[in-house]
Scaffold this motif. Sequence first.
Motif, PDB file in Angstrom:
ATOM      1  N   LEU A   1     -71.970   0.241 -30.297  1.00  0.00           N
ATOM      2  CA  LEU A   1     -71.532  -0.754 -29.312  1.00  0.00           C
ATOM      3  C   LEU A   1     -71.022  -2.013 -30.008  1.00  0.00           C
ATOM      4  N   LYS A   2     -71.654  -2.366 -31.108  1.00  0.00           N
ATOM      5  CA  LYS A   2     -71.213  -3.541 -31.864  1.00  0.00           C
ATOM      6  C   LYS A   2     -69.806  -3.324 -32.419  1.00  0.00           C
ATOM      7  N   ARG A   3     -69.546  -2.124 -32.932  1.00  0.00           N
ATOM      8  CA  ARG A   3     -68.205  -1.815 -33.435  1.00  0.00           C
ATOM      9  C   ARG A   3     -67.157  -1.908 -32.327  1.00  0.00           C
ATOM     10  N   LEU A   4     -67.556  -1.573 -31.100  1.00  0.00           N
ATOM     11  CA  LEU A   4     -66.635  -1.650 -29.955  1.00  0.00           C
ATOM     12  C   LEU A   4     -66.515  -3.074 -29.405  1.00  0.00           C
ATOM     13  N   LYS A   5     -67.310  -3.987 -29.963  1.00  0.00           N
ATOM     14  CA  LYS A   5     -67.369  -5.368 -29.474  1.00  0.00           C
ATOM     15  C   LYS A   5     -67.771  -5.408 -27.988  1.00  0.00           C
ATOM     16  N   SER A   6     -68.724  -4.576 -27.648  1.00  0.00           N
ATOM     17  CA  SER A   6     -69.231  -4.491 -26.275  1.00  0.00           C
ATOM     18  C   SER A   6     -70.025  -5.731 -25.897  1.00  0.00           C
ATOM     19  N   LYS A   7     -69.857  -6.170 -24.659  1.00  0.00           N
ATOM     20  CA  LYS A   7     -70.639  -7.282 -24.124  1.00  0.00           C
ATOM     21  C   LYS A   7     -71.778  -6.778 -23.236  1.00  0.00           C
ATOM     22  N   LEU A   8     -71.961  -5.468 -23.171  1.00  0.00           N
ATOM     23  CA  LEU A   8     -72.920  -4.893 -22.232  1.00  0.00           C
ATOM     24  C   LEU A   8     -74.331  -5.442 -22.412  1.00  0.00           C
ATOM     25  N   GLU A   9     -74.866  -5.384 -23.613  1.00  0.00           N
ATOM     26  CA  GLU A   9     -76.242  -5.854 -23.802  1.00  0.00           C
ATOM     27  C   GLU A   9     -76.363  -7.330 -23.446  1.00  0.00           C
TER      28      GLU A   9
ATOM     29  N   PRO B   1     -73.718 -18.002 -30.536  1.00  0.00           N
ATOM     30  CA  PRO B   1     -72.492 -18.161 -31.327  1.00  0.00           C
ATOM     31  C   PRO B   1     -71.272 -17.433 -30.734  1.00  0.00           C
ATOM     32  N   LEU B   2     -71.520 -16.354 -30.012  1.00  0.00           N
ATOM     33  CA  LEU B   2     -70.419 -15.570 -29.451  1.00  0.00           C
ATOM     34  C   LEU B   2     -70.041 -15.979 -28.030  1.00  0.00           C
ATOM     35  N   TYR B   3     -71.033 -16.343 -27.225  1.00  0.00           N
ATOM     36  CA  TYR B   3     -70.793 -16.503 -25.789  1.00  0.00           C
ATOM     37  C   TYR B   3     -71.365 -17.802 -25.236  1.00  0.00           C
ATOM     38  N   LEU B   4     -71.246 -18.882 -25.971  1.00  0.00           N
ATOM     39  CA  LEU B   4     -71.867 -20.139 -25.558  1.00  0.00           C
ATOM     40  C   LEU B   4     -71.448 -20.604 -24.158  1.00  0.00           C
ATOM     41  N   PRO B   5     -70.162 -20.628 -23.791  1.00  0.00           N
ATOM     42  CA  PRO B   5     -69.812 -21.096 -22.440  1.00  0.00           C
ATOM     43  C   PRO B   5     -70.472 -20.279 -21.324  1.00  0.00           C
ATOM     44  N   GLU B   6     -70.542 -18.965 -21.496  1.00  0.00           N
ATOM     45  CA  GLU B   6     -71.191 -18.120 -20.485  1.00  0.00           C
ATOM     46  C   GLU B   6     -72.688 -18.404 -20.422  1.00  0.00           C
ATOM     47  N   LEU B   7     -73.297 -18.619 -21.572  1.00  0.00           N
ATOM     48  CA  LEU B   7     -74.723 -18.939 -21.597  1.00  0.00           C
ATOM     49  C   LEU B   7     -74.993 -20.289 -20.939  1.00  0.00           C
ATOM     50  N   GLN B   8     -74.158 -21.267 -21.217  1.00  0.00           N
ATOM     51  CA  GLN B   8     -74.342 -22.590 -20.609  1.00  0.00           C
ATOM     52  C   GLN B   8     -74.261 -22.498 -19.092  1.00  0.00           C
ATOM     53  N   ARG B   9     -73.318 -21.719 -18.609  1.00  0.00           N
ATOM     54  CA  ARG B   9     -73.179 -21.537 -17.154  1.00  0.00           C
ATOM     55  C   ARG B   9     -74.432 -20.875 -16.580  1.00  0.00           C
ATOM     56  N   ALA B  10     -74.927 -19.850 -17.255  1.00  0.00           N
ATOM     57  CA  ALA B  10     -76.140 -19.170 -16.788  1.00  0.00           C
ATOM     58  C   ALA B  10     -77.340 -20.118 -16.830  1.00  0.00           C
ATOM     59  N   PHE B  11     -77.463 -20.884 -17.895  1.00  0.00           N
ATOM     60  CA  PHE B  11     -78.605 -21.798 -18.023  1.00  0.00           C
ATOM     61  C   PHE B  11     -78.573 -22.886 -16.962  1.00  0.00           C
ATOM     62  N   ALA B  12     -77.396 -23.261 -16.527  1.00  0.00           N
ATOM     63  CA  ALA B  12     -77.283 -24.290 -15.494  1.00  0.00           C
ATOM     64  C   ALA B  12     -77.900 -23.844 -14.171  1.00  0.00           C
TER      65      ALA B  12
ATOM     66  N   MET C   1     -70.480   2.187 -17.662  1.00  0.00           N
ATOM     67  CA  MET C   1     -69.659   3.411 -17.664  1.00  0.00           C
ATOM     68  C   MET C   1     -68.452   3.233 -18.592  1.00  0.00           C
ATOM     69  N   GLN C   2     -67.815   2.087 -18.519  1.00  0.00           N
ATOM     70  CA  GLN C   2     -66.647   1.817 -19.370  1.00  0.00           C
ATOM     71  C   GLN C   2     -67.023   1.923 -20.845  1.00  0.00           C
ATOM     72  N   ASP C   3     -68.137   1.301 -21.222  1.00  0.00           N
ATOM     73  CA  ASP C   3     -68.549   1.346 -22.631  1.00  0.00           C
ATOM     74  C   ASP C   3     -68.995   2.741 -23.041  1.00  0.00           C
ATOM     75  N   MET C   4     -69.651   3.444 -22.151  1.00  0.00           N
ATOM     76  CA  MET C   4     -70.077   4.804 -22.464  1.00  0.00           C
ATOM     77  C   MET C   4     -68.852   5.690 -22.685  1.00  0.00           C
ATOM     78  N   TYR C   5     -67.847   5.563 -21.826  1.00  0.00           N
ATOM     79  CA  TYR C   5     -66.618   6.343 -22.013  1.00  0.00           C
ATOM     80  C   TYR C   5     -65.917   5.972 -23.315  1.00  0.00           C
ATOM     81  N   ARG C   6     -65.809   4.682 -23.602  1.00  0.00           N
ATOM     82  CA  ARG C   6     -65.162   4.259 -24.854  1.00  0.00           C
ATOM     83  C   ARG C   6     -65.908   4.779 -26.068  1.00  0.00           C
ATOM     84  N   MET C   7     -67.223   4.726 -26.001  1.00  0.00           N
ATOM     85  CA  MET C   7     -68.037   5.150 -27.138  1.00  0.00           C
ATOM     86  C   MET C   7     -67.878   6.645 -27.404  1.00  0.00           C
ATOM     87  N   HIS C   8     -67.702   7.419 -26.350  1.00  0.00           N
ATOM     88  CA  HIS C   8     -67.567   8.872 -26.501  1.00  0.00           C
ATOM     89  C   HIS C   8     -66.110   9.342 -26.435  1.00  0.00           C
ATOM     90  N   ASN C   9     -65.191   8.362 -26.526  1.00  0.00           N
ATOM     91  CA  ASN C   9     -63.749   8.682 -26.503  1.00  0.00           C
ATOM     92  C   ASN C   9     -63.352   9.519 -25.299  1.00  0.00           C
TER      93      ASN C   9
END
Length: 134
Positions: free
Chosen positions: A43-51, A84-95, A125-133
């Motif tokens: 998932l990291k290689r795919l740059k997935s945001k799922l987790e 480091p990767l998603y600070l604006p999204e985290l700030q919005r969630a923390f608000a 589903m999108q990440d699972m499909y991408r991961m399994h081509n």
Amino acid sequence: ISTSRCCADESLFGSVGGIVRALADRHDCGPALAWCAEYRPRLKRLKSKLEFKLRVQEFLELVRAQRRLEAVKYARAHLAQWAPLYLPELQRAFATLVFSRNTKCKPYADLFNESAWKQLAALFMQDMYRMHNL
């Protein structure tokens, strides 16, 4: 198709269905997070945001349940690493910690929308499909 290939496909898609149902129907991130842990390097290689998205949703559910102190502890344990990767999204969630779950304030009300669960299921589903081509 070989029997082993058929069984592997059946096992893969059987577990996928359970994860999708857990997200969309039961609002449970647990099975999807376990799947993410199992496939983290891929998932990291795919740059997935799922987790990341799953962790934010768990945080938001704690806020929704008005368990703010627990939400802060959860954020420290599970979300700080994503800053480091998603600070604006985290700030919005923390608000959301300062809003009620029934807020009408648009940027934060959207975070409490029930449609987020279906979006998580679709992202899985999108990440699972991408991961399994697929």
